[in-house]
Design a protein around this motif. Structure first.
Motif, PDB file in Angstrom:
ATOM      1  N   VAL A 143       0.835  -1.112   0.015  1.00 16.72           N
ATOM      2  CA  VAL A 143       0.041  -0.101   0.209  1.00 16.72           C
ATOM      3  C   VAL A 143       0.836   1.098  -0.011  1.00 16.72           C
ATOM      4  O   VAL A 143       0.476   2.266  -0.671  1.00 16.72           O
ATOM      5  CB  VAL A 143      -0.971  -0.059   1.276  1.00 16.72           C
ATOM      6  CG1 VAL A 143      -1.812   1.347   1.347  1.00 16.72           C
ATOM      7  CG2 VAL A 143      -1.896  -1.528   1.222  1.00 16.72           C
ATOM      8  N   LEU A 144       2.054   1.330   0.603  1.00 10.63           N
ATOM      9  CA  LEU A 144       2.744   2.572   0.631  1.00 10.63           C
ATOM     10  C   LEU A 144       3.898   2.558  -0.423  1.00 10.63           C
ATOM     11  O   LEU A 144       4.413   1.577  -0.911  1.00 10.63           O
ATOM     12  CB  LEU A 144       3.691   2.385   1.990  1.00 10.63           C
ATOM     13  CG  LEU A 144       2.847   2.377   3.481  1.00 10.63           C
ATOM     14  CD1 LEU A 144       3.600   2.226   4.631  1.00 10.63           C
ATOM     15  CD2 LEU A 144       1.398   3.524   3.243  1.00 10.63           C
ATOM     16  N   ASP A 145       4.234   3.810  -0.719  1.00 10.27           N
ATOM     17  CA  ASP A 145       5.348   3.956  -1.606  1.00 10.27           C
ATOM     18  C   ASP A 145       6.707   4.007  -1.036  1.00 10.27           C
ATOM     19  O   ASP A 145       6.993   4.860  -0.294  1.00 10.27           O
ATOM     20  CB  ASP A 145       5.126   5.513  -1.997  1.00 10.27           C
ATOM     21  CG  ASP A 145       6.022   5.938  -3.195  1.00 10.27           C
ATOM     22  OD1 ASP A 145       7.105   5.105  -3.439  1.00 10.27           O
ATOM     23  OD2 ASP A 145       5.975   6.909  -3.683  1.00 10.27           O
ATOM     24  N   ALA A 146       7.184   2.854  -1.343  1.00 10.63           N
ATOM     25  CA  ALA A 146       8.791   2.803  -0.603  1.00 10.63           C
ATOM     26  C   ALA A 146       9.953   3.739  -1.074  1.00 10.63           C
ATOM     27  O   ALA A 146      10.756   3.801  -0.339  1.00 10.63           O
ATOM     28  CB  ALA A 146       9.119   1.192  -1.358  1.00 10.63           C
ATOM     29  N   ASP A 147       9.359   4.569  -2.077  1.00  9.23           N
ATOM     30  CA  ASP A 147      10.747   5.648  -2.393  1.00  9.23           C
ATOM     31  C   ASP A 147      10.364   6.965  -1.503  1.00  9.23           C
ATOM     32  O   ASP A 147      11.065   7.810  -1.611  1.00  9.23           O
ATOM     33  CB  ASP A 147      10.314   5.943  -3.932  1.00  9.23           C
ATOM     34  CG  ASP A 147      10.818   4.883  -4.713  1.00  9.23           C
ATOM     35  OD1 ASP A 147      11.700   4.029  -4.254  1.00  9.23           O
ATOM     36  OD2 ASP A 147      10.310   4.709  -5.681  1.00  9.23           O
ATOM     37  N   ALA A 148       9.148   7.013  -0.732  1.00  8.78           N
ATOM     38  CA  ALA A 148       8.781   8.074  -0.057  1.00  8.78           C
ATOM     39  C   ALA A 148       9.666   8.390   1.310  1.00  8.78           C
ATOM     40  O   ALA A 148       9.546   9.392   1.924  1.00  8.78           O
ATOM     41  CB  ALA A 148       7.181   8.290   0.029  1.00  8.78           C
ATOM     42  N   GLY A 149      10.087   7.108   1.829  1.00 10.25           N
ATOM     43  CA  GLY A 149      10.929   7.327   2.823  1.00 10.25           C
ATOM     44  C   GLY A 149      10.240   7.348   4.167  1.00 10.25           C
ATOM     45  O   GLY A 149       8.864   7.458   4.255  1.00 10.25           O
ATOM     46  N   PHE A 150      10.778   7.370   5.326  1.00 13.15           N
ATOM     47  CA  PHE A 150      10.171   7.197   6.696  1.00 13.15           C
ATOM     48  C   PHE A 150      10.880   8.013   7.560  1.00 13.15           C
ATOM     49  O   PHE A 150      11.974   7.135   7.867  1.00 13.15           O
ATOM     50  CB  PHE A 150       9.526   5.817   7.041  1.00 13.15           C
ATOM     51  CG  PHE A 150       8.923   5.950   8.318  1.00 13.15           C
ATOM     52  CD1 PHE A 150       7.692   6.428   8.397  1.00 13.15           C
ATOM     53  CD2 PHE A 150       9.167   5.064   9.588  1.00 13.15           C
ATOM     54  CE1 PHE A 150       6.784   6.322   9.492  1.00 13.15           C
ATOM     55  CE2 PHE A 150       8.475   4.922  10.592  1.00 13.15           C
ATOM     56  CZ  PHE A 150       7.282   5.632  10.672  1.00 13.15           C
ATOM     57  N   GLU A 151      10.464   9.140   8.383  1.00 13.72           N
ATOM     58  CA  GLU A 151      11.459   9.502   9.413  1.00 13.72           C
ATOM     59  C   GLU A 151      10.567   9.981  10.483  1.00 13.72           C
ATOM     60  O   GLU A 151       9.590  10.441  10.374  1.00 13.72           O
ATOM     61  CB  GLU A 151      11.913  10.852   8.719  1.00 13.72           C
ATOM     62  CG  GLU A 151      12.931  10.977   7.546  1.00 13.72           C
ATOM     63  CD  GLU A 151      13.717  12.184   7.374  1.00 13.72           C
ATOM     64  OE1 GLU A 151      13.632  13.071   8.184  1.00 13.72           O
ATOM     65  OE2 GLU A 151      14.588  12.132   6.341  1.00 13.72           O
ATOM     66  N   VAL A 152      11.194   9.427  11.584  1.00 17.23           N
ATOM     67  CA  VAL A 152      10.190   9.708  12.891  1.00 17.23           C
ATOM     68  C   VAL A 152      10.791  10.916  13.729  1.00 17.23           C
ATOM     69  O   VAL A 152      12.000  11.272  13.780  1.00 17.23           O
ATOM     70  CB  VAL A 152      10.915   8.315  13.758  1.00 17.23           C
ATOM     71  CG1 VAL A 152      10.308   8.388  15.120  1.00 17.23           C
ATOM     72  CG2 VAL A 152      10.445   6.929  13.073  1.00 17.23           C
ATOM     73  N   ALA A 153       9.654  11.421  14.171  1.00 22.24           N
ATOM     74  CA  ALA A 153       9.716  12.713  15.256  1.00 22.24           C
ATOM     75  C   ALA A 153       9.410  12.213  16.509  1.00 22.24           C
ATOM     76  O   ALA A 153       7.969  11.814  16.555  1.00 22.24           O
ATOM     77  CB  ALA A 153       8.964  13.768  14.562  1.00 22.24           C
ATOM     78  N   VAL A 154       9.942  12.142  17.481  1.00 19.82           N
ATOM     79  CA  VAL A 154       9.577  11.887  18.729  1.00 19.82           C
ATOM     80  C   VAL A 154       8.948  13.112  19.327  1.00 19.82           C
ATOM     81  O   VAL A 154       9.573  14.080  19.476  1.00 19.82           O
ATOM     82  CB  VAL A 154      10.774  11.598  19.677  1.00 19.82           C
ATOM     83  CG1 VAL A 154      10.408  10.937  20.949  1.00 19.82           C
ATOM     84  CG2 VAL A 154      11.317  10.002  18.972  1.00 19.82           C
ATOM     85  N   ASN A 155       7.769  12.822  20.219  1.00 20.45           N
ATOM     86  CA  ASN A 155       7.024  13.880  20.812  1.00 20.45           C
ATOM     87  C   ASN A 155       7.129  13.745  22.398  1.00 20.45           C
ATOM     88  O   ASN A 155       7.373  12.641  22.658  1.00 20.45           O
ATOM     89  CB  ASN A 155       5.658  13.986  20.527  1.00 20.45           C
ATOM     90  CG  ASN A 155       5.596  14.151  18.651  1.00 20.45           C
ATOM     91  OD1 ASN A 155       5.984  15.280  18.400  1.00 20.45           O
ATOM     92  ND2 ASN A 155       5.083  13.405  18.171  1.00 20.45           N
ATOM     93  N   THR A 156       7.142  14.870  23.002  1.00 22.91           N
ATOM     94  CA  THR A 156       6.877  14.733  24.515  1.00 22.91           C
ATOM     95  C   THR A 156       5.613  14.275  24.772  1.00 22.91           C
ATOM     96  O   THR A 156       5.501  13.760  26.253  1.00 22.91           O
ATOM     97  CB  THR A 156       7.352  16.094  24.987  1.00 22.91           C
ATOM     98  OG1 THR A 156       6.658  17.087  24.483  1.00 22.91           O
ATOM     99  CG2 THR A 156       8.722  16.704  24.708  1.00 22.91           C
ATOM    100  N   GLY A 157       4.603  14.228  24.103  1.00 16.31           N
ATOM    101  CA  GLY A 157       3.331  13.907  24.669  1.00 16.31           C
ATOM    102  C   GLY A 157       2.416  13.686  23.390  1.00 16.31           C
ATOM    103  O   GLY A 157       2.980  13.552  22.034  1.00 16.31           O
ATOM    104  N   PHE A 158       1.164  13.715  23.642  1.00 17.16           N
ATOM    105  CA  PHE A 158       0.298  13.333  22.625  1.00 17.16           C
ATOM    106  C   PHE A 158      -0.722  14.534  22.135  1.00 17.16           C
ATOM    107  O   PHE A 158      -1.677  14.329  21.597  1.00 17.16           O
ATOM    108  CB  PHE A 158      -0.572  12.095  22.846  1.00 17.16           C
ATOM    109  CG  PHE A 158       0.041  11.032  23.084  1.00 17.16           C
ATOM    110  CD1 PHE A 158       0.230  10.132  22.114  1.00 17.16           C
ATOM    111  CD2 PHE A 158       0.517  10.619  24.599  1.00 17.16           C
ATOM    112  CE1 PHE A 158       1.055   9.028  22.264  1.00 17.16           C
ATOM    113  CE2 PHE A 158       1.270   9.314  24.671  1.00 17.16           C
ATOM    114  CZ  PHE A 158       1.443   8.435  23.561  1.00 17.16           C
TER     115      PHE A 158
END
Length: 319
Positions: free
Chosen positions: A159-174
């Motif tokens: 389902v996902l475009d493998a060329d789009a990448g994936f970068e995580v941003a950690v948050n202090t809360g929700f």
């Protein structure tokens, strides 16, 4: 004439074609056997649904971060994009959504996908894809409720475009749950407040992939999701441990590892006061050291074999 298979009671059943439709468990099975679906081919569907896929996110960009978001990071987001066949849509992947919903189509049209959900089948990728596709089809302002175990179907890799990448941003809360939302129900707000109160302070290192500093009470740790084959990785950790080079930084101590979604996650205790930024350069240096040790092919020495036994004895499996 079709092949025969045996039910749990020993009765022979005609093996169905691949396109037998799914119906309610108490309805007659579409194969024409005269049995209820749950007692006939519904049993095969459930067996397929609970079949364990040990490495569900393999093949996705940043596989280790997908595992980290599902298993060890409390509050984080990342952006992915669906393929053109699935609308070419931006999707925000989150560790947790309000009420532990698997996904939601927000009133502003944005799509959110949650990874830490209740229940699920033996394939986390297939479960997430089913929730994502349901959200894409839902009306704006609609959450996707936890449903039945997903049977054979598309996975995130489809389902996902493998060329789009994936970068995580950690948050202090929700608080990102409510970003841009004006009309927030009391139930969702209370869910966010409970989740915020339970958040473990966590930061992602920028110098290496999928390594997360965290503070649990008075103690600090580093948890690092690694993608190398487990046997080779255990040999390398044993070599480093035997050579007293398994520590990441002065005052740190390798304490063991756990297995999550098919990947090994080593854990280090850190000295009091160690901040995430203190690990950046040592972490990058240790990653280079690990890469070098992984190339060694000589049999383990007796001391290294003893170290490996100790490393293995401190492992556990989350899922």
């Amino acid at each position: 004439m079709g092949k025969k298979s045996r039910s749990a009671g020993g009765a022979a059943l005609a093996e169905p074609p691949a396109d037998i439709p799914v119906v309610g468990g108490r309805e007659p099975c579409p194969c024409g056997s005269g049995r209820r679906y749950k007692a006939c081919h519904g049993r095969a569907q459930r067996a397929e649904a609970v079949k364990l896929v040990t490495r569900p996110f393999e093949g996705l960009p940043a596989e280790a971060d997908w595992v980290a978001m599902r298993e060890i990071v409390p509050a984080a987001t990342g952006t992915v994009r669906t393929t053109r066949a699935h609308g070419d849509r931006d999707v925000t992947v989150a560790t947790v959504l309000p009420m532990a919903w698997p996904a939601m189509h927000r009133a502003d049209g944005s799509i959110l996908l949650g990874l830490q959900t209740q229940g699920g089948s033996g394939d986390a990728s297939r479960d997430a894809a089913a929730a994502l596709l349901a959200a894409l089809d839902a009306d704006p302002g609609t959450p996707v409720a936890p449903g039945d175990l997903s049977g054979p179907g598309r996975r995130l890799q489809d389902v996902l475009d493998a060329d789009a990448g994936f970068e995580v941003a950690v948050n202090t809360g929700f608080d990102f749950w409510l970003a841009g939302v004006e009309d927030v129900s009391a139930e969702v707000r209370e869910s966010m407040e409970r989740a915020n109160a339970a958040v473990v302070p966590t930061l992602r290192l920028s110098s290496v992939d999928a390594a997360y500093w965290c503070e649990i009470g008075p103690r600090r740790h580093l948890r690092w999701v690694l993608t190398q084959p487990e046997d080779r990785l255990l040999d390398a950790l044993a070599r480093l441990h035997a050579a007293e080079r398994s520590a990441i930084v002065e005052g740190s101590r390798y304490v063991g590892a756990f297995r999550a979604d098919g990947l090994l996650v080593p854990v280090w205790d850190l000295a009091p006061g160690t901040e995430a930024e203190d690990l950046e350069e040592p972490g990058a240096a240790w990653a280079r050291l690990l890469a070098d040790v992984l190339t060694e092919t000589a049999p383990l020495t007796p001391e290294e074999r003893r170290a490996r036994a100790g490393v293995v004895s401190r492992q556990l499996t989350l899922r």
